[in-house]
Design a protein around this motif. Structure first.
Motif, PDB file in Angstrom:
ATOM      1  N   ALA A   1     -32.721 -46.808  69.979  1.00  0.00           N
ATOM      2  CA  ALA A   1     -33.626 -45.657  70.021  1.00  0.00           C
ATOM      3  C   ALA A   1     -34.969 -45.993  69.388  1.00  0.00           C
ATOM      4  O   ALA A   1     -36.024 -45.591  69.888  1.00  0.00           O
ATOM      5  CB  ALA A   1     -32.980 -44.468  69.319  1.00  0.00           C
ATOM      6  N   ALA A   2     -34.942 -46.742  68.272  1.00  0.00           N
ATOM      7  CA  ALA A   2     -36.190 -47.108  67.602  1.00  0.00           C
ATOM      8  C   ALA A   2     -37.042 -48.003  68.496  1.00  0.00           C
ATOM      9  O   ALA A   2     -38.260 -47.850  68.581  1.00  0.00           O
ATOM     10  CB  ALA A   2     -35.883 -47.819  66.281  1.00  0.00           C
ATOM     11  N   ARG A   3     -36.401 -48.932  69.173  1.00  0.00           N
ATOM     12  CA  ARG A   3     -37.142 -49.812  70.085  1.00  0.00           C
ATOM     13  C   ARG A   3     -37.773 -49.014  71.222  1.00  0.00           C
ATOM     14  O   ARG A   3     -38.875 -49.314  71.671  1.00  0.00           O
ATOM     15  CB  ARG A   3     -36.200 -50.872  70.662  1.00  0.00           C
ATOM     16  CG  ARG A   3     -35.847 -51.990  69.695  1.00  0.00           C
ATOM     17  CD  ARG A   3     -34.991 -53.041  70.379  1.00  0.00           C
ATOM     18  NE  ARG A   3     -34.811 -54.221  69.551  1.00  0.00           N
ATOM     19  CZ  ARG A   3     -34.706 -55.456  70.027  1.00  0.00           C
ATOM     20  NH1 ARG A   3     -34.751 -55.669  71.326  1.00  0.00           N
ATOM     21  NH2 ARG A   3     -34.539 -56.476  69.217  1.00  0.00           N
ATOM     22  N   ALA A   4     -37.062 -47.989  71.679  1.00  0.00           N
ATOM     23  CA  ALA A   4     -37.569 -47.186  72.795  1.00  0.00           C
ATOM     24  C   ALA A   4     -38.749 -46.327  72.378  1.00  0.00           C
ATOM     25  O   ALA A   4     -39.582 -45.956  73.200  1.00  0.00           O
ATOM     26  CB  ALA A   4     -36.457 -46.302  73.348  1.00  0.00           C
ATOM     27  N   ALA A   5     -38.824 -45.997  71.076  1.00  0.00           N
ATOM     28  CA  ALA A   5     -39.840 -45.057  70.610  1.00  0.00           C
ATOM     29  C   ALA A   5     -41.049 -45.745  69.971  1.00  0.00           C
ATOM     30  O   ALA A   5     -41.946 -45.079  69.487  1.00  0.00           O
ATOM     31  CB  ALA A   5     -39.216 -44.085  69.607  1.00  0.00           C
TER      32      ALA A   5
ATOM     33  N   THR B   1     -41.396 -40.268  64.453  1.00  0.00           N
ATOM     34  CA  THR B   1     -40.280 -39.367  64.204  1.00  0.00           C
ATOM     35  C   THR B   1     -39.272 -39.523  65.326  1.00  0.00           C
ATOM     36  O   THR B   1     -39.617 -39.437  66.498  1.00  0.00           O
ATOM     37  CB  THR B   1     -40.756 -37.906  64.133  1.00  0.00           C
ATOM     38  OG1 THR B   1     -41.687 -37.791  63.053  1.00  0.00           O
ATOM     39  CG2 THR B   1     -39.581 -36.982  63.859  1.00  0.00           C
ATOM     40  N   MET B   2     -38.032 -39.760  64.951  1.00  0.00           N
ATOM     41  CA  MET B   2     -37.011 -40.025  65.942  1.00  0.00           C
ATOM     42  C   MET B   2     -36.538 -38.745  66.620  1.00  0.00           C
ATOM     43  O   MET B   2     -36.258 -37.744  65.970  1.00  0.00           O
ATOM     44  CB  MET B   2     -35.813 -40.709  65.261  1.00  0.00           C
ATOM     45  CG  MET B   2     -34.672 -41.003  66.195  1.00  0.00           C
ATOM     46  SD  MET B   2     -35.169 -42.053  67.565  1.00  0.00           S
ATOM     47  CE  MET B   2     -35.731 -43.494  66.685  1.00  0.00           C
ATOM     48  N   ASP B   3     -36.505 -38.779  67.921  1.00  0.00           N
ATOM     49  CA  ASP B   3     -35.855 -37.739  68.703  1.00  0.00           C
ATOM     50  C   ASP B   3     -34.395 -38.138  68.818  1.00  0.00           C
ATOM     51  O   ASP B   3     -34.058 -39.098  69.505  1.00  0.00           O
ATOM     52  CB  ASP B   3     -36.511 -37.641  70.090  1.00  0.00           C
ATOM     53  CG  ASP B   3     -35.740 -36.728  71.036  1.00  0.00           C
ATOM     54  OD1 ASP B   3     -34.813 -36.033  70.572  1.00  0.00           O
ATOM     55  OD2 ASP B   3     -36.075 -36.716  72.239  1.00  0.00           O
ATOM     56  N   PHE B   4     -33.503 -37.420  68.125  1.00  0.00           N
ATOM     57  CA  PHE B   4     -32.121 -37.863  68.079  1.00  0.00           C
ATOM     58  C   PHE B   4     -31.404 -37.701  69.403  1.00  0.00           C
ATOM     59  O   PHE B   4     -30.327 -38.232  69.607  1.00  0.00           O
ATOM     60  CB  PHE B   4     -31.379 -37.188  66.925  1.00  0.00           C
ATOM     61  CG  PHE B   4     -31.495 -38.014  65.678  1.00  0.00           C
ATOM     62  CD1 PHE B   4     -30.422 -38.731  65.200  1.00  0.00           C
ATOM     63  CD2 PHE B   4     -32.712 -38.122  65.031  1.00  0.00           C
ATOM     64  CE1 PHE B   4     -30.545 -39.531  64.081  1.00  0.00           C
ATOM     65  CE2 PHE B   4     -32.842 -38.912  63.908  1.00  0.00           C
ATOM     66  CZ  PHE B   4     -31.756 -39.624  63.430  1.00  0.00           C
ATOM     67  N   GLY B   5     -32.010 -36.993  70.339  1.00  0.00           N
ATOM     68  CA  GLY B   5     -31.471 -36.969  71.684  1.00  0.00           C
ATOM     69  C   GLY B   5     -31.526 -38.338  72.317  1.00  0.00           C
ATOM     70  O   GLY B   5     -30.719 -38.678  73.178  1.00  0.00           O
TER      71      GLY B   5
ATOM     72  N   ARG C   1     -38.908 -46.440  60.141  1.00  0.00           N
ATOM     73  CA  ARG C   1     -39.180 -46.562  61.572  1.00  0.00           C
ATOM     74  C   ARG C   1     -38.400 -45.539  62.393  1.00  0.00           C
ATOM     75  O   ARG C   1     -38.741 -45.260  63.537  1.00  0.00           O
ATOM     76  CB  ARG C   1     -38.854 -47.989  62.043  1.00  0.00           C
ATOM     77  CG  ARG C   1     -39.825 -49.032  61.498  1.00  0.00           C
ATOM     78  CD  ARG C   1     -39.606 -50.394  62.117  1.00  0.00           C
ATOM     79  NE  ARG C   1     -38.454 -51.096  61.614  1.00  0.00           N
ATOM     80  CZ  ARG C   1     -38.444 -51.867  60.527  1.00  0.00           C
ATOM     81  NH1 ARG C   1     -39.545 -51.999  59.801  1.00  0.00           N
ATOM     82  NH2 ARG C   1     -37.350 -52.504  60.150  1.00  0.00           N
ATOM     83  N   LEU C   2     -37.342 -44.983  61.786  1.00  0.00           N
ATOM     84  CA  LEU C   2     -36.566 -43.932  62.446  1.00  0.00           C
ATOM     85  C   LEU C   2     -37.039 -42.533  62.036  1.00  0.00           C
ATOM     86  O   LEU C   2     -36.481 -41.540  62.486  1.00  0.00           O
ATOM     87  CB  LEU C   2     -35.083 -44.080  62.098  1.00  0.00           C
ATOM     88  CG  LEU C   2     -34.373 -45.285  62.708  1.00  0.00           C
ATOM     89  CD1 LEU C   2     -32.987 -45.439  62.090  1.00  0.00           C
ATOM     90  CD2 LEU C   2     -34.279 -45.165  64.215  1.00  0.00           C
ATOM     91  N   GLY C   3     -38.049 -42.485  61.166  1.00  0.00           N
ATOM     92  CA  GLY C   3     -38.524 -41.181  60.715  1.00  0.00           C
ATOM     93  C   GLY C   3     -37.574 -40.510  59.752  1.00  0.00           C
ATOM     94  O   GLY C   3     -37.589 -39.289  59.587  1.00  0.00           O
ATOM     95  N   LEU C   4     -36.726 -41.302  59.071  1.00  0.00           N
ATOM     96  CA  LEU C   4     -35.781 -40.781  58.091  1.00  0.00           C
ATOM     97  C   LEU C   4     -36.265 -41.100  56.676  1.00  0.00           C
ATOM     98  O   LEU C   4     -36.996 -42.071  56.476  1.00  0.00           O
ATOM     99  CB  LEU C   4     -34.400 -41.387  58.301  1.00  0.00           C
ATOM    100  CG  LEU C   4     -33.729 -41.176  59.650  1.00  0.00           C
ATOM    101  CD1 LEU C   4     -32.447 -41.975  59.747  1.00  0.00           C
ATOM    102  CD2 LEU C   4     -33.450 -39.695  59.898  1.00  0.00           C
ATOM    103  N   GLN C   5     -35.833 -40.318  55.725  1.00  0.00           N
ATOM    104  CA  GLN C   5     -36.205 -40.562  54.324  1.00  0.00           C
ATOM    105  C   GLN C   5     -34.947 -40.565  53.473  1.00  0.00           C
ATOM    106  O   GLN C   5     -34.158 -39.619  53.505  1.00  0.00           O
ATOM    107  CB  GLN C   5     -37.168 -39.482  53.830  1.00  0.00           C
ATOM    108  CG  GLN C   5     -37.746 -39.789  52.454  1.00  0.00           C
ATOM    109  CD  GLN C   5     -38.888 -38.860  52.097  1.00  0.00           C
ATOM    110  OE1 GLN C   5     -39.174 -37.904  52.827  1.00  0.00           O
ATOM    111  NE2 GLN C   5     -39.533 -39.121  50.979  1.00  0.00           N
ATOM    112  N   LEU C   6     -34.756 -41.665  52.741  1.00  0.00           N
ATOM    113  CA  LEU C   6     -33.575 -41.805  51.905  1.00  0.00           C
ATOM    114  C   LEU C   6     -33.928 -41.627  50.434  1.00  0.00           C
ATOM    115  O   LEU C   6     -35.079 -41.797  50.034  1.00  0.00           O
ATOM    116  CB  LEU C   6     -32.949 -43.196  52.085  1.00  0.00           C
ATOM    117  CG  LEU C   6     -32.516 -43.580  53.504  1.00  0.00           C
ATOM    118  CD1 LEU C   6     -31.827 -44.935  53.478  1.00  0.00           C
ATOM    119  CD2 LEU C   6     -31.593 -42.523  54.113  1.00  0.00           C
ATOM    120  N   GLU C   7     -32.903 -41.295  49.644  1.00  0.00           N
ATOM    121  CA  GLU C   7     -33.068 -41.247  48.205  1.00  0.00           C
ATOM    122  C   GLU C   7     -32.810 -42.645  47.672  1.00  0.00           C
ATOM    123  O   GLU C   7     -31.735 -43.201  47.853  1.00  0.00           O
ATOM    124  CB  GLU C   7     -32.091 -40.258  47.588  1.00  0.00           C
ATOM    125  CG  GLU C   7     -32.317 -38.814  48.032  1.00  0.00           C
ATOM    126  CD  GLU C   7     -31.248 -37.901  47.480  1.00  0.00           C
ATOM    127  OE1 GLU C   7     -31.294 -37.607  46.263  1.00  0.00           O
ATOM    128  OE2 GLU C   7     -30.363 -37.499  48.260  1.00  0.00           O
TER     129      GLU C   7
END
Length: 238
Positions: free
Chosen positions: A183-187, A2-6, A230-236
């Motif tokens: 951010a994804a690479r960092a997480a 889950t991405m921390d958007f900070g 990988r960013l913890g997002l869900q698309l339609e």
């Protein structure tokens, strides 16, 4: 994951920060239409960065339609009437929902671009795609250069549609997505995410080269849904 958007704010890379500053000066009238930007050397010295960082920032401004570059002359601020009427400030994307909606827009654009590229690409486009893949898989794949190559792949694919509007809009979105890649690479475990991403891009390249638009569209769909996962997002997606 889950991405921390900070993280996106904290991982904002230097070219974007510099492009944002120059763009603000243009929009607020401190740099006028027709003005020539300082040379790469002068900008690099003023911002305290390398010339390659400045070069990437100028490329971002060009994708946004704020400047045009003239070979051997420099970068010039465009006339306002020639600029796209859209602009997304980076601060707007600190919010998870806003960022998800940007990815939602990216999904149909890039899937369609992959299909069109499969039909309309030429040998030069494939050569450029292979060049970006070589950079993605080379010694610098663990560094920011790997991210630059990733984004270049998508811009080359957009250009291969032979529709300049795909190049404009996908290039514009790609610069915002770069923060998410950082951010994804960092997480995540860097080795895993880089190898998976490379495999997805290779699959897109092979599908485009085969001139099979359905296969290319599906390869791009898998990549984009994998990236959002990988960013913890869900698309339609239907």
């Amino acid at each position: 994951m889950t991405m921390d958007f900070g993280q996106i704010r904290r991982n904002e890379h230097l070219p974007t920060r510099i492009a944002t500053q120059i763009a603000r000066d243009i929009v607020e009238g401190r740099i006028l239409p027709g003005d020539k930007l300082p040379t790469e050397h002068v900008l690099a010295k003023g911002f305290g960065v390398s010339r390659s960082v400045v070069r990437e920032a100028i490329a971002q401004l060009r994708n946004e339609g704020l400047v045009e570059t003239r070979q051997g002359v420099g970068a010039f601020v465009t006339e306002q009437r020639t600029r796209p009427s859209i602009r997304i400030e980076q601060d707007d994307l600190d919010d998870r929902e806003s960022f998800r909606e940007l990815f939602q827009l990216r999904l149909p654009l890039e899937i369609e671009a992959a299909g069109l590229a499969a039909v309309h690409h030429d040998a030069g486009d494939l050569e450029k795609l292979d060049g970006t893949l070589a950079a993605m898989t080379g010694a610098d794949k663990w560094t920011s250069q790997g991210i630059i190559a990733d984004l270049a792949f998508h811009r080359v694919l957009a250009a291969a549609t032979k529709n300049e509007y795909f190049t404009l809009f996908i290039g514009f979105i790609a610069e915002r997505i770069s923060l998410a890649i950082n951010a994804a690479r960092a997480a995540a475990v860097l080795e895993e995410i880089v190898e998976v991403t490379i495999a997805e891009h290779l699959a897109i390249r092979e599908a485009v080269a085969s001139r099979d638009p359905h296969k290319a569209r599906e390869a791009m769909r898998r990549h984009l849904l994998g990236a959002t996962g990988r960013l913890g997002l869900q698309l339609e997606s239907y």
